[in-house]
Design a protein around this motif. Structure first.
Motif, PDB file in Angstrom:
ATOM      1  N   PRO A   1       2.098  -6.125   9.817  1.00  0.00           N
ATOM      2  CA  PRO A   1       2.567  -6.109   8.422  1.00  0.00           C
ATOM      3  C   PRO A   1       1.407  -5.987   7.444  1.00  0.00           C
ATOM      4  N   PRO A   2       1.671  -5.520   6.228  1.00  0.00           N
ATOM      5  CA  PRO A   2       0.613  -5.363   5.224  1.00  0.00           C
ATOM      6  C   PRO A   2      -0.141  -6.668   5.004  1.00  0.00           C
ATOM      7  N   SER A   3      -1.439  -6.545   4.833  1.00  0.00           N
ATOM      8  CA  SER A   3      -2.302  -7.709   4.639  1.00  0.00           C
ATOM      9  C   SER A   3      -3.066  -7.567   3.328  1.00  0.00           C
ATOM     10  N   ASN A   4      -3.981  -8.486   3.089  1.00  0.00           N
ATOM     11  CA  ASN A   4      -4.807  -8.403   1.893  1.00  0.00           C
ATOM     12  C   ASN A   4      -5.851  -7.288   1.996  1.00  0.00           C
ATOM     13  N   TYR A   5      -6.106  -6.818   3.208  1.00  0.00           N
ATOM     14  CA  TYR A   5      -7.044  -5.705   3.355  1.00  0.00           C
ATOM     15  C   TYR A   5      -6.537  -4.466   2.633  1.00  0.00           C
ATOM     16  N   GLU A   6      -5.235  -4.196   2.742  1.00  0.00           N
ATOM     17  CA  GLU A   6      -4.674  -3.034   2.065  1.00  0.00           C
ATOM     18  C   GLU A   6      -4.884  -3.123   0.559  1.00  0.00           C
ATOM     19  N   ILE A   7      -4.752  -4.332   0.017  1.00  0.00           N
ATOM     20  CA  ILE A   7      -4.938  -4.534  -1.416  1.00  0.00           C
ATOM     21  C   ILE A   7      -6.398  -4.296  -1.789  1.00  0.00           C
ATOM     22  N   ALA A   8      -7.306  -4.856  -1.007  1.00  0.00           N
ATOM     23  CA  ALA A   8      -8.732  -4.738  -1.301  1.00  0.00           C
ATOM     24  C   ALA A   8      -9.210  -3.293  -1.199  1.00  0.00           C
ATOM     25  N   LEU A   9      -8.704  -2.560  -0.199  1.00  0.00           N
ATOM     26  CA  LEU A   9      -9.134  -1.182  -0.004  1.00  0.00           C
ATOM     27  C   LEU A   9      -8.377  -0.202  -0.886  1.00  0.00           C
ATOM     28  N   GLY A  10      -7.268  -0.658  -1.497  1.00  0.00           N
ATOM     29  CA  GLY A  10      -6.462   0.249  -2.291  1.00  0.00           C
ATOM     30  C   GLY A  10      -5.842   1.327  -1.438  1.00  0.00           C
ATOM     31  N   LYS A  11      -5.503   0.968  -0.198  1.00  0.00           N
ATOM     32  CA  LYS A  11      -4.984   1.929   0.778  1.00  0.00           C
ATOM     33  C   LYS A  11      -3.810   1.280   1.493  1.00  0.00           C
ATOM     34  N   TYR A  12      -2.673   1.961   1.537  1.00  0.00           N
ATOM     35  CA  TYR A  12      -1.463   1.325   2.052  1.00  0.00           C
ATOM     36  C   TYR A  12      -1.457   1.228   3.568  1.00  0.00           C
TER      37      TYR A  12
ATOM     38  N   LYS B   1     -13.227   1.190   9.306  1.00  0.00           N
ATOM     39  CA  LYS B   1     -12.597   2.253  10.086  1.00  0.00           C
ATOM     40  C   LYS B   1     -12.915   2.107  11.574  1.00  0.00           C
ATOM     41  N   ALA B   2     -14.106   1.599  11.864  1.00  0.00           N
ATOM     42  CA  ALA B   2     -14.522   1.469  13.254  1.00  0.00           C
ATOM     43  C   ALA B   2     -13.952   0.232  13.921  1.00  0.00           C
ATOM     44  N   TYR B   3     -13.820  -0.876  13.160  1.00  0.00           N
ATOM     45  CA  TYR B   3     -13.488  -2.155  13.790  1.00  0.00           C
ATOM     46  C   TYR B   3     -12.153  -2.754  13.359  1.00  0.00           C
ATOM     47  N   VAL B   4     -11.563  -2.253  12.298  1.00  0.00           N
ATOM     48  CA  VAL B   4     -10.331  -2.859  11.775  1.00  0.00           C
ATOM     49  C   VAL B   4      -9.142  -1.910  11.838  1.00  0.00           C
ATOM     50  N   PHE B   5      -9.351  -0.644  11.508  1.00  0.00           N
ATOM     51  CA  PHE B   5      -8.239   0.302  11.471  1.00  0.00           C
ATOM     52  C   PHE B   5      -7.555   0.408  12.833  1.00  0.00           C
ATOM     53  N   THR B   6      -6.253   0.642  12.792  1.00  0.00           N
ATOM     54  CA  THR B   6      -5.438   0.712  14.007  1.00  0.00           C
ATOM     55  C   THR B   6      -5.470   2.113  14.607  1.00  0.00           C
ATOM     56  N   GLU B   7      -5.608   2.139  15.912  1.00  0.00           N
ATOM     57  CA  GLU B   7      -5.525   3.391  16.665  1.00  0.00           C
ATOM     58  C   GLU B   7      -4.127   3.504  17.281  1.00  0.00           C
ATOM     59  N   GLU B   8      -3.726   4.710  17.623  1.00  0.00           N
ATOM     60  CA  GLU B   8      -2.419   4.905  18.244  1.00  0.00           C
ATOM     61  C   GLU B   8      -2.316   4.144  19.564  1.00  0.00           C
TER      62      GLU B   8
ATOM     63  N   GLN C   1       5.916 -10.297  -4.937  1.00  0.00           N
ATOM     64  CA  GLN C   1       5.351  -9.106  -4.310  1.00  0.00           C
ATOM     65  C   GLN C   1       4.731  -9.397  -2.953  1.00  0.00           C
ATOM     66  N   SER C   2       4.835 -10.631  -2.497  1.00  0.00           N
ATOM     67  CA  SER C   2       4.123 -11.019  -1.291  1.00  0.00           C
ATOM     68  C   SER C   2       5.021 -11.210  -0.076  1.00  0.00           C
ATOM     69  N   TRP C   3       5.968 -12.139  -0.145  1.00  0.00           N
ATOM     70  CA  TRP C   3       6.777 -12.501   1.014  1.00  0.00           C
ATOM     71  C   TRP C   3       7.600 -11.341   1.558  1.00  0.00           C
ATOM     72  N   LEU C   4       8.061 -10.458   0.660  1.00  0.00           N
ATOM     73  CA  LEU C   4       8.915  -9.339   1.085  1.00  0.00           C
ATOM     74  C   LEU C   4       8.150  -8.013   1.138  1.00  0.00           C
ATOM     75  N   ARG C   5       6.838  -8.071   1.222  1.00  0.00           N
ATOM     76  CA  ARG C   5       5.993  -6.871   1.267  1.00  0.00           C
ATOM     77  C   ARG C   5       5.989  -6.315   2.689  1.00  0.00           C
TER      78      ARG C   5
ATOM     79  N   TYR D   1     -14.186  -7.052   3.376  1.00  0.00           N
ATOM     80  CA  TYR D   1     -14.413  -5.777   2.706  1.00  0.00           C
ATOM     81  C   TYR D   1     -15.234  -6.010   1.444  1.00  0.00           C
ATOM     82  N   THR D   2     -16.344  -5.274   1.306  1.00  0.00           N
ATOM     83  CA  THR D   2     -17.254  -5.472   0.176  1.00  0.00           C
ATOM     84  C   THR D   2     -17.231  -4.315  -0.814  1.00  0.00           C
ATOM     85  N   GLY D   3     -16.482  -3.260  -0.498  1.00  0.00           N
ATOM     86  CA  GLY D   3     -16.436  -2.099  -1.374  1.00  0.00           C
ATOM     87  C   GLY D   3     -17.323  -0.972  -0.894  1.00  0.00           C
ATOM     88  N   ASP D   4     -18.294  -1.278  -0.046  1.00  0.00           N
ATOM     89  CA  ASP D   4     -19.191  -0.231   0.448  1.00  0.00           C
ATOM     90  C   ASP D   4     -19.321  -0.249   1.968  1.00  0.00           C
ATOM     91  N   ASN D   5     -18.374  -0.880   2.656  1.00  0.00           N
ATOM     92  CA  ASN D   5     -18.437  -0.903   4.122  1.00  0.00           C
ATOM     93  C   ASN D   5     -17.155  -0.357   4.756  1.00  0.00           C
TER      94      ASN D   5
END
Length: 215
Positions: A195-206, A102-109, A173-177, A93-97
């Motif tokens: 489980p939550p990853s570093n992507y959530e932190i980088a994107l600021g999205k839970y 959303k197309a390649y990483v986000f989870t679908e139902e 804040q890591s092992w029990l996240r 994640y670079t901040g502008d991609n």
């Protein structure tokens, strides 16, 4: 002789690797990962480095970093040339991609309904983060982290490892996240989702999925 329980992971960018680094790796204690940022990819140099590893006895893993669709396509082509080597393609994640994510990483139902988790795996995700649990990172300055995106837990030169482990389990804040915050806590797929990853932190999205419109 009793085998060691720890494992040392060494990471090198492909263009920084030198022949003199061809040291002997004990398979049970060491692992070597070669990083290839596709935005720094140079075909001639890459082929030269890849060939040198193929001729050596070093067991290496390769990670291709991508942040655009074009880089992803190139990575898939390069990966197809690795036959007996562990290979991963990891989005960055670079901040502008965000659209790429959303197309390649986000989870679908449909992704969640195809997961085959047993009771133990579901219980695990309710108690701790299997991505991070048990991992510690020691930086060159001696500071120890369970996850470098959070505060350090102490220093290798002054703190006992037992103190570090206890601090992470009690205050960290890591092992029990886990996914116990909105919007995930109200989702029927709460414990099926990775489980939550570093992507959530980088994107600021839970939540990294298309199941909720909550940003």
């Amino acid at each position: 002789m009793r085998s060691k329980t720890h494992r040392i992971h060494l990471f090198y960018r492909y263009d920084y690797w030198k022949p003199e680094y061809n040291i002997s790796f004990k398979e049970e204690n060491y692992s070597l990962t070669i990083i290839v940022p596709l935005w720094e990819y140079k075909e001639e140099l890459f082929n030269k480095k890849k060939l040198s590893f193929e001729k050596s006895s070093i067991a290496s893993k390769w990670v291709f970093l991508v942040h655009t669709e074009a880089e992803y396509t190139k990575a898939i082509r390069l990966v197809s040339d690795f036959f007996h080597t562990a290979v991963k393609v990891i989005p960055v994640y670079t901040g502008d991609n965000l659209e790429f994510f959303k197309a390649y990483v986000f989870t679908e139902e449909t992704d969640l309904t195809e997961f085959q988790l047993n009771k133990r795996e579901i219980y695990t995700r309710q108690k701790f983060n299997p991505r991070d649990f048990g991992r510690l990172s020691i930086l060159p300055d001696g500071k120890i982290y369970a996850n470098v995106n959070f505060d350090n837990l102490g220093e290798i030169y002054t703190d006992h490892i037992q103190t570090i482990l206890y601090k992470e389990l009690q205050e960290g804040q890591s092992w029990l996240r886990i996914r116990d915050k909105a919007p995930c806590r109200d989702c029927v797929y709460q414990w099926l989702c990775p489980p939550p990853s570093n992507y959530e932190i980088a994107l600021g999205k839970y939540n990294l999925c298309h199941l909720s419109e909550t940003e």
